[in-house]
Design an enzyme around this catalytic site. Structure first.
Site, PDB file in Angstrom:
ATOM      1  N   GLY A 140       0.834  -1.192   0.000  1.00 23.85           N
ATOM      2  CA  GLY A 140       0.000   0.000   0.000  1.00 23.85           C
ATOM      3  C   GLY A 140       0.864   1.235   0.000  1.00 23.85           C
ATOM      4  CG  ASP A 174      -6.773   5.192   3.669  1.00 26.80           C
ATOM      5  OD1 ASP A 174      -7.610   5.683   2.891  1.00 26.80           O
ATOM      6  OD2 ASP A 174      -5.800   4.513   3.288  1.00 26.80           O
TER       7      ASP A 174
END
Length: 399
Positions: free
Chosen positions: A17, A125
């Protein structure tokens, strides 16, 4: 060859990520964990790491069935990393949407949101890619990392703190963001799960961000029981959004207090490993013992699967081609006897059970072959065998 990182043995890379690579790993007691190894540009930001180190203990207070708990951390070495509970499943973003059991997903996400906010953790997030679906239940991962690493140098180095379309308007506008930002992301994630569409459409990040601030979300197709709640969650005004506790109350989610976390006395103050024991009398296994157990499990599955397939083929060939049937049974028996012979000279913990399973499988395959031949026609057995072959090939390719 596996790689070691501190007390953890990295087995395979699961993905990557904006902040790091995630590896499947085993801890010192042979338990499966997920290790997030921070990217070099993140590791080079001393300010971001210091902030993350301060947040780790807070993140460790978050626990529950719908969150991947932070178990350990090492942020001072050359290769800083975080360790979390390993969740075996697929991200919500990779599954067909709309999801089948939307109420179950909504309840689980609401429980995860409440667990984080009660501990004072802001996810920052929350999105479909950070929601793992494990046997139909959602598990939120990566909570607190985006919030802790939100610094100018990290962002400029290439990590995107958040995803447009799931970030709250106040975050996009650079304003002070609190727990309400997660509520917005919760609503956007559920809207995607309910419709299969991005709630603010697709396109360049700037265009999506503009629609988040200036346009209402696309909630067409959201069930009536959920649509009013999502409209509140996706309000541009943070003060108009419900709290996590309010969301749970509206969804009928019972509040279950988080159990106390037990800590290992030998760990550092800021990164102590949580003790996790599925059973009271579960003994501690080494990495080698865990691997041996896994190998034995895989071997037995192959033994049973190949035995069923051979018995089907032999039963189908028994009437028209008896020599072929006899050859298949003999070949299988020879292979299994050879495996049992290896077990005789091995010193593994499953030596005796391995020999017993081998002998039972040979007798079982022979008996199953004659039983199937007596019960079904040759054509039916051939059809079964062909179907089993196709399913086996599909399974191997998918695995």
């Amino acid at each position: 060859m596996s790689e070691r990182l501190g007390p953890y043995e990295l087995l395979s890379r699961l993905g990557a990520g904006g902040f790091g690579e995630v590896h499947l790993a085993l801890d010192a007691e042979g338990r499966t964990v997920a290790v997030k190894l921070l990217h070099p540009h993140v590791a080079a930001d001393s300010g971001a790491l210091a902030r993350l180190a301060r947040e780790v203990e807070t993140m460790r207070r978050v626990s529950g069935p719908h969150v991947a708990e932070v178990l350990d951390a090492s942020l001072e070495g050359a290769r800083p990393y975080l360790v979390t509970r390993y969740v075996q499943g697929r991200p919500l973003s990779a599954l067909p949407a709309p999801v089948d059991d939307l109420r179950r997903l909504a309840s689980g996400l609401a429980g995860a949101l409440l667990a984080m906010h009660e501990a004072g953790v802001i996810h920052r997030d929350l999105k479909p890619a950070n929601v793992m679906m494990a046997e139909g239940d959602p598990v939120v991962i990566d909570f607190g990392i985006a919030s802790a690493l939100d610094s100018l140098s990290v962002t400029a180095s290439g990590a995107v703190v958040g995803t447009p379309g799931y970030l709250a308007p106040e975050v996009l506008e650079g304003k002070q963001a609190g727990l309400e930002a997660d509520v917005f992301s919760f609503g956007a994630t559920l809207a995607y799960a309910a419709t299969g569409r991005q709630p603010y459409g697709r396109g360049p990040a700037s265009a999506v961000a503009y629609r988040v601030v200036h346009h209402p979300p696309d909630l067409e197709g959201v069930p009536e029981w959920l649509a009013p709640l999502l409209r509140e969650c996706l309000s541009v005004d943070p003060g108009a959004r419900p709290t996590a506790a309010g969301i749970c109350a509206k969804l009928g989610v019972a509040h279950v207090p988080s159990p106390p976390r037990r800590r290992s006395p030998g760990a550092a103050d800021h990164a102590m490993t949580m003790e996790w024991r599925p059973g009271k009398d579960r003994h501690r296994r080494s990495v080698e013992e865990s691997r041996a157990r896994h190998r034995e499990k895989v071997r037995r599955r192959w033994l049973i699967g190949s035995g069923l397939f051979v018995s089907l083929l032999a039963a189908a060939a028994r009437e028209p081609l008896p020599e072929v049937a006899l050859f298949l049974l003999a070949a299988y028996a020879l292979a299994v006897v050879a495996d049992a012979g290896v077990a005789v000279f091995s010193r593994g913990p499953y030596r005796r059970s391995r020999m017993i399973v081998d002998m039972v499988s040979v007798a079982g395959v022979a008996g199953l072959c004659f039983g199937l031949a007596a019960m079904f026609s040759t054509f039916t057995l051939a059809l079964f065998a062909g179907t089993a072959l196709v399913v086996g090939i599909v399974f191997l390719l998918s695995a």
